[in-house]
Design a protein around this motif. Structure first.
Motif, PDB file in Angstrom:
ATOM      1  N   THR A   1       0.838  -1.194   0.000  1.00 32.86           N
ATOM      2  CA  THR A   1       0.000   0.000   0.000  1.00 32.86           C
ATOM      3  C   THR A   1       0.876   1.249   0.000  1.00 32.86           C
ATOM      4  N   ASP A   2       0.304   2.329  -0.508  1.00 26.81           N
ATOM      5  CA  ASP A   2       1.019   3.597  -0.452  1.00 26.81           C
ATOM      6  C   ASP A   2       0.750   4.261   0.897  1.00 26.81           C
ATOM      7  N   ILE A   3       1.251   5.466   1.079  1.00 23.90           N
ATOM      8  CA  ILE A   3       1.133   6.166   2.359  1.00 23.90           C
ATOM      9  C   ILE A   3      -0.320   6.416   2.757  1.00 23.90           C
ATOM     10  N   ASP A   4      -1.224   6.442   1.776  1.00 21.99           N
ATOM     11  CA  ASP A   4      -2.647   6.651   2.044  1.00 21.99           C
ATOM     12  C   ASP A   4      -3.417   5.346   2.222  1.00 21.99           C
ATOM     13  N   GLY A   5      -2.711   4.213   2.177  1.00 18.46           N
ATOM     14  CA  GLY A   5      -3.367   2.919   2.347  1.00 18.46           C
ATOM     15  C   GLY A   5      -3.911   2.315   1.065  1.00 18.46           C
ATOM     16  N   LYS A   6      -3.606   2.906  -0.073  1.00 23.22           N
ATOM     17  CA  LYS A   6      -4.086   2.404  -1.354  1.00 23.22           C
ATOM     18  C   LYS A   6      -3.258   1.195  -1.771  1.00 23.22           C
TER      19      LYS A   6
ATOM     20  N   GLU B   1      -2.988   6.294 -10.560  1.00 22.73           N
ATOM     21  CA  GLU B   1      -2.334   7.247  -9.668  1.00 22.73           C
ATOM     22  C   GLU B   1      -2.247   6.704  -8.248  1.00 22.73           C
ATOM     23  N   TYR B   2      -1.135   7.009  -7.591  1.00 22.22           N
ATOM     24  CA  TYR B   2      -0.885   6.618  -6.204  1.00 22.22           C
ATOM     25  C   TYR B   2       0.307   7.431  -5.716  1.00 22.22           C
ATOM     26  N   LYS B   3       0.821   7.146  -4.545  1.00 23.52           N
ATOM     27  CA  LYS B   3       1.994   7.856  -4.021  1.00 23.52           C
ATOM     28  C   LYS B   3       3.144   6.872  -3.864  1.00 23.52           C
TER      29      LYS B   3
ATOM     30  N   GLU C   1       5.950  11.138  -3.300  1.00 25.15           N
ATOM     31  CA  GLU C   1       5.262  12.085  -4.155  1.00 25.15           C
ATOM     32  C   GLU C   1       4.115  11.402  -4.896  1.00 25.15           C
ATOM     33  N   PRO C   2       3.146  12.185  -5.349  1.00 17.07           N
ATOM     34  CA  PRO C   2       2.106  11.612  -6.203  1.00 17.07           C
ATOM     35  C   PRO C   2       2.752  11.088  -7.489  1.00 17.07           C
TER      36      PRO C   2
END
Length: 157
Positions: free
Chosen positions: A101-106, A125-127, A137-138
């Protein structure tokens, strides 16, 4: 109808200039563009078709190779989430990143695999950590499905 006073016109020009600058700033900083990412992925897919997986993946994994350009590099995932090639971090090769997952939990690898099941190519798109400045970064990733793999290259926004 609105008034076209000099101060209003100046404000409109200033706002327009700021928007234009912000949209171009990534390219001005030396980062790759969406068009460059799409072209790199298409070049990578053609290279795999012409040279086979083994030779192609070796080339993709070479940081100084023809499939690495500034912050743009090629990654190849299996439909099971296993990394077959990674132009920025060879330590990822062979790892199953389906639950990453990315920093946002995606769960971006899982999402990428789901997209690839129904689309021959797509943007996602993700981070992620930019290998050039080590900052999260995005990121926008362009991917194409090739057999049981997903060939991708991304840009930092």
């Amino acid at each position: 109808m609105f008034s076209s006073t000099p101060s209003r016109l100046f404000h409109i020009l200033l706002t327009t200039s700021a928007l234009l600058f912000s949209s171009l700033s990534h390219s001005a900083e030396g980062g790759a563009s969406k068009a460059e990412a799409e072209a790199m992925v298409k070049k990578a897919v053609a290279f795999i078709k012409a040279n086979g997986d083994k030779k192609a993946y070796e080339e993709f994994n070479t940081k100084q190779g023809k499939f690495t350009d500034r912050d743009l590099y090629i990654v190849v995932y299996g439909m099971d989430g296993v990394v077959h090639a990674h132009g920025a971090n060879v330590k990822m090769i062979g790892k199953n990143l389906m639950e990453l997952t990315d920093i946002d939990g995606k769960a971006f690898v899982k999402e990428r695999v789901e997209f690839a099941k129904t689309k021959p190519h797509f943007w996602q798109e993700y981070k992620f950590t930019n290998p050039e400045n080590k900052k999260i970064e995005p990121k926008a990733m362009y991917c194409e499905r090739l057999g049981e793999t997903i060939v991708c290259g991304g840009i930092y926004l």
